[in-house]
Design an enzyme around this catalytic site. Structure first.
Site, PDB file in Angstrom:
ATOM      1  N   LEU A   1       3.901  46.888 -17.218  1.00 57.94           N
ATOM      2  CA  LEU A   1       4.848  47.898 -16.679  1.00 57.94           C
ATOM      3  C   LEU A   1       5.894  48.200 -17.616  1.00 57.94           C
ATOM      4  CD1 LEU A   1       6.391  45.026 -13.743  1.00 57.94           C
ATOM      5  CD2 LEU A   1       4.743  47.133 -13.466  1.00 57.94           C
TER       6      LEU A   1
ATOM      7  N   ASP B   1       2.047  41.388 -17.862  1.00 56.90           N
ATOM      8  CA  ASP B   1       3.335  41.228 -18.309  1.00 56.90           C
ATOM      9  C   ASP B   1       3.284  39.824 -18.605  1.00 56.90           C
ATOM     10  OD1 ASP B   1       4.614  43.969 -18.416  1.00 56.90           O
ATOM     11  OD2 ASP B   1       4.031  44.134 -16.554  1.00 56.90           O
TER      12      ASP B   1
ATOM     13  N   GLU C   1       9.536  34.661 -20.433  1.00 52.90           N
ATOM     14  CA  GLU C   1      10.932  34.228 -19.979  1.00 52.90           C
ATOM     15  C   GLU C   1      11.383  34.489 -18.677  1.00 52.90           C
ATOM     16  OE1 GLU C   1      14.213  36.793 -21.303  1.00 52.90           O
ATOM     17  OE2 GLU C   1      15.107  35.229 -21.847  1.00 52.90           O
TER      18      GLU C   1
ATOM     19  N   ARG D   1       4.312  40.406 -10.788  1.00 51.74           N
ATOM     20  CA  ARG D   1       4.576  39.257 -11.747  1.00 51.74           C
ATOM     21  C   ARG D   1       4.465  38.054 -11.159  1.00 51.74           C
ATOM     22  NH1 ARG D   1       8.229  40.413 -16.606  1.00 51.74           N
ATOM     23  NH2 ARG D   1       7.005  38.596 -17.301  1.00 51.74           N
TER      24      ARG D   1
ATOM     25  N   ARG E   1      15.192  43.929 -10.066  1.00 54.10           N
ATOM     26  CA  ARG E   1      14.306  42.654  -9.926  1.00 54.10           C
ATOM     27  C   ARG E   1      14.913  41.690  -9.564  1.00 54.10           C
ATOM     28  NH1 ARG E   1      10.189  43.454 -14.095  1.00 54.10           N
ATOM     29  NH2 ARG E   1       9.928  45.712 -14.038  1.00 54.10           N
TER      30      ARG E   1
ATOM     31  N   HIS F   1      16.810  44.643 -17.528  1.00 53.88           N
ATOM     32  CA  HIS F   1      17.478  43.127 -17.075  1.00 53.88           C
ATOM     33  C   HIS F   1      18.726  43.110 -17.661  1.00 53.88           C
ATOM     34  CE1 HIS F   1      12.896  41.817 -16.807  1.00 53.88           C
ATOM     35  NE2 HIS F   1      13.483  41.609 -15.765  1.00 53.88           N
TER      36      HIS F   1
ATOM     37  N   CYS G   1      12.634  37.878 -24.333  1.00 54.95           N
ATOM     38  CA  CYS G   1      11.385  37.653 -22.981  1.00 54.95           C
ATOM     39  C   CYS G   1      10.203  37.075 -23.564  1.00 54.95           C
ATOM     40  CB  CYS G   1      10.985  39.036 -22.970  1.00 54.95           C
ATOM     41  SG  CYS G   1      12.314  40.595 -23.055  1.00 54.95           S
TER      42      CYS G   1
HETATM   43  C1  CIR Z   1       8.481  44.131 -17.104  1.00 56.61           C
HETATM   44  O1  CIR Z   1       8.532  45.305 -16.876  1.00 56.61           O
HETATM   45  O2  CIR Z   1       8.460  43.040 -16.512  1.00 56.61           O
HETATM   46  C2  CIR Z   1       7.829  43.699 -18.708  1.00 56.61           C
HETATM   47  N1  CIR Z   1       7.037  44.883 -18.941  1.00 56.61           N
HETATM   48  C3  CIR Z   1       8.996  43.447 -19.550  1.00 56.61           C
HETATM   49  C4  CIR Z   1       9.602  42.295 -19.410  1.00 56.61           C
HETATM   50  C5  CIR Z   1      10.514  42.000 -20.106  1.00 56.61           C
HETATM   51  N2  CIR Z   1      11.410  40.832 -19.948  1.00 56.61           N
HETATM   52  C6  CIR Z   1      12.671  40.502 -20.170  1.00 56.61           C
HETATM   53  O3  CIR Z   1      13.282  41.490 -20.476  1.00 56.61           O
HETATM   54  N3  CIR Z   1      12.983  39.181 -19.967  1.00 56.61           N
END
Ligand code: CIR
Length: 259
Positions: free
Chosen positions: A23, A65, A70, A90, A136, A167, A254
């Site tokens: 994503l 992903d 995290e 996810r 989210r 986030h 992450c």
């Molecule tokens: C997402 O959009 O979920 C992933 N591409 C990136 C997640 C990044 N995670 C974070 O900042 N804890």
């Protein structure tokens, strides 16, 4: 700099080749898988240098992903809370990590439907757990987390992730017991008025997602002015290339669960 909580472990998950389908907010091109593997290896090395014993999980082809481990669990010193990610693609990542968490923690709680939280929206300091509502993470998720943690003597504070930020922790990191590294745009929301704040330099906002692991701050390469500012403030920095994860809005926090 004040003495802070010490960590001993970290969970990571190797990226799978499907990570190129991960994503992203803006499409600035697919990450290079080979480079991402090299960066992941260096990231793990940085954690080890800081004293971490690493539990490295295998790649998951069905979850592009899933290297951003995290988001699936909130690990505290004495318990873990399984999240319920707001991104539908996810959700299954939580099931995939559950058995590992059960081996490591005696006390496990979980966010239930209709609650949604990705732990990238949670910043745990030594006095409170800040949770940023975002695209989210919903209000019900924050409410459930607050209820669950009140039994464990943690105080949860709801904050808000600015709209164009994925986030809450995309824009901030805990540097020590009372110091936060954060962007000016996040600081402007007033959520860190009780803390000492060090701002990222203008044009270096992506430097805000770093992690403090024992004596080191693990920090993305390419942000020299913020790096120098932190070094002058007395922090020991260890740089890791983040160019490929950044294409998927991922950063230093992450890529691991730390406890
Ligand atoms: C997402 O959009 O979920 C992933 N591409 C990136 C997640 C990044 N995670 C974070 O900042 N804890």
């Amino acid at each position: 700099m004040h003495r802070s909580y010490r960590f001993s472990h970290a969970i990571t998950r190797l990226p799978s080749e499907s990570v190129v389908n991960g994503l992203r907010f803006d499409d600035i091109g697919n990450p290079n898988f080979e480079q991402m593997l090299l960066d992941h290896e260096d990231y793990s090395l940085a954690l080890r240098e800081a004293g971490a014993e690493i539990i490295q999980l295998p790649p998951l082809q069905n979850f592009p992903d899933s290297t951003f481990v995290e988001d699936t669990v909130l690990c505290l010193s004495n318990l873990a809370i399984l999240m319920r990610p707001g991104a539908p693609s996810r959700t299954g990542e939580v099931t995939e990590i559950e058995s590992t968490i059960k081996e490591l923690f005696d006390n496990i709680l979980r966010i239930e439907k209709p609650g949604l939280i990705e732990a990238g929206d949670i910043l745990t300091t030594e006095t409170e757990v800040l949770v940023g509502r975002s695209s989210r993470t919903n209000g019900e998720g924050v409410k459930q987390l607050a209820q669950l943690l009140s039994d464990w003597d943690y105080s949860v504070r709801e904050v808000f992730t600015p709209e164009d930020i994925l986030h809450f922790k995309t824009d901030c990191s805990l540097l020590d017991a009372e110091t936060i590294l954060c962007t000016k745009r996040l600081e402007a929301t007033g959520c860190f008025s009780k803390y000492n704040v060090i701002n990222t330099c203008d044009g270096e906002e992506a430097a805000a997602n770093a992690i403090r692991y024992n004596d080191f701050v693990i920090f993305p390469t390419g942000f020299p002015r913020t790096l120098e500012k932190l070094q002058k403030a007395g922090y020991l920095l260890r740089e890791v290339n983040n160019s490929e994860c950044a294409k998927l809005d991922g950063g230093m926090s992450c890529l691991s669960l730390r406890f």
